[in-house]
Design a protein around this motif. Structure first.
Motif, short mmCIF file in Angstrom:
data_model
loop_
_atom_site.label_atom_id
_atom_site.label_comp_id
_atom_site.label_asym_id
_atom_site.label_seq_id
_atom_site.Cartn_x
_atom_site.Cartn_y
_atom_site.Cartn_z
N UNK A 209 0.87 -1.21 -0.11
CA UNK A 209 -0.12 -0.01 -0.10
C UNK A 209 0.88 1.41 0.01
N UNK A 210 0.91 2.13 -0.96
CA UNK A 210 1.91 3.28 -1.20
C UNK A 210 1.32 4.35 -0.04
N UNK A 225 -3.57 10.08 -7.98
CA UNK A 225 -3.61 8.57 -8.19
C UNK A 225 -3.63 7.53 -6.99
N UNK A 226 -3.37 8.39 -5.69
CA UNK A 226 -3.38 7.35 -4.41
C UNK A 226 -4.64 6.41 -4.11
N UNK A 227 -5.83 7.13 -4.42
CA UNK A 227 -7.19 6.29 -4.12
C UNK A 227 -7.05 4.98 -5.00
N UNK A 239 -2.65 22.75 2.90
CA UNK A 239 -3.80 21.77 3.34
C UNK A 239 -4.57 21.43 1.81
N UNK A 240 -5.29 20.33 1.85
CA UNK A 240 -6.00 19.97 0.80
C UNK A 240 -6.88 18.84 1.11
N UNK A 241 -8.02 18.87 0.77
CA UNK A 241 -8.94 17.72 0.78
C UNK A 241 -8.83 16.56 -0.08
N UNK A 242 -7.87 16.55 -0.80
CA UNK A 242 -7.51 15.60 -1.91
C UNK A 242 -6.55 14.80 -1.23
#
Length: 266
Positions: A209-210, A225-227, A239-242
């Protein structure tokens, strides 16, 4: 900019979660992917002046061992430059914004079929540095960077000059990467994200899991691309909500990495 990346950039906000509140996978199950400048290391007046704290080298060596080698530096710097900064330590790496890769600390860096900049265009872009003696030109091989931390008043002139060259060469596959006091230009078609996707196909990273940490606009391709990789993303400074969580500054990242070593060894 792809639609996915545009959406990532558009959703920046100010209320993301501190990284310390996020539950981490076990070190024997994750792959640690770490940006360098502004993430692991504090910014310096010039790229050559960054400093690697001795305790960070010790931490990275231990994490490399605890992840069975699944720790990689992911940077816009070339792998040769990364090695000079962290010498004598060598780690797996994705360099040049995905242009090159090293899978094992004992291995050789290999190109990822990323095309270099056209020599004539590269020469014209390099000439932009003549605007001011405070602009530092950095040839990264697959890209060209114009650093203006020492001449912040030149930012507008730099971007206008780059835009003019692109307008004169509308079919040239150029991509401009705005960063923190730097304007970087590279051939389009490869990014940190394409490099990470390729990295995760190979041992010792595959099946893990990266967990990616980055601080700049160029890191948003990896955040996006993490999801799909079932990974975790953390931002630094912004700060970011992604992303799943954030750090305020590189010092917090370094302390958090030390804390990961408190996980019980299985």
């Amino acid at each position: 900019m792809t639609s996915k990346l545009a959406e990532t950039a558009k959703r920046l906000t100010s209320d993301s979660t501190p990284a310390s509140a996020i539950s981490m996978p076990r070190l024997d199950q994750c792959a640690l992917l770490l940006d360098i400048d502004g993430t692991l290391l504090d910014f310096a007046p010039t790229p050559r002046e960054v400093w690697v704290p001795p305790e960070l080298e010790h931490t990275l060596r231990q994490l490399h061992d605890r992840t069975s080698g699944a720790l990689a530096l992911v940077s816009g710097r070339s792998i040769n430059d990364i090695d000079l900064i962290f010498a004598p330590m060598k780690l797996p790496a994705v360099g040049g914004h995905g242009a090159e890769m090293r899978l094992l600390s004992s291995g050789e860096a290999v190109a990822t079929h990323a095309p270099p900049l056209d020599p004539e265009l590269k020469s014209r872009l390099a000439a932009i540095a003549r605007i001011s003696p405070g602009i530092l030109l950095e040839d990264k091989g697959y890209s060209l960077a114009l650093h203006y931390r020492l001449a912040p008043h030149t930012e507008k002139a730099i971007y206008e000059s780059v835009a003019a060259i692109r307008a004169e060469n509308p079919h040239a596959p150029l991509e401009v990467l705005p960063g923190k006091s730097v304007c970087e230009i590279k051939h389009s078609g490869f990014t940190k994200a394409t490099g990470v996707i390729e990295l995760m196909k190979h041992h010792p990273f595959t099946g893990r899991r990266p967990v990616f940490i980055g601080d700049d606009v160029t890191d948003e391709t990896v955040f996006a691309i993490m999801p799909e990789l079932q990974g975790l993303a953390f931002s630094v400074g912004r700060h970011s909500d992604v992303v799943d969580g954030h750090f305020e500054e590189p010092r917090d990242v370094r302390e958090w990495l030390v804390g990961l070593l408190d996980q019980p060894v299985t």
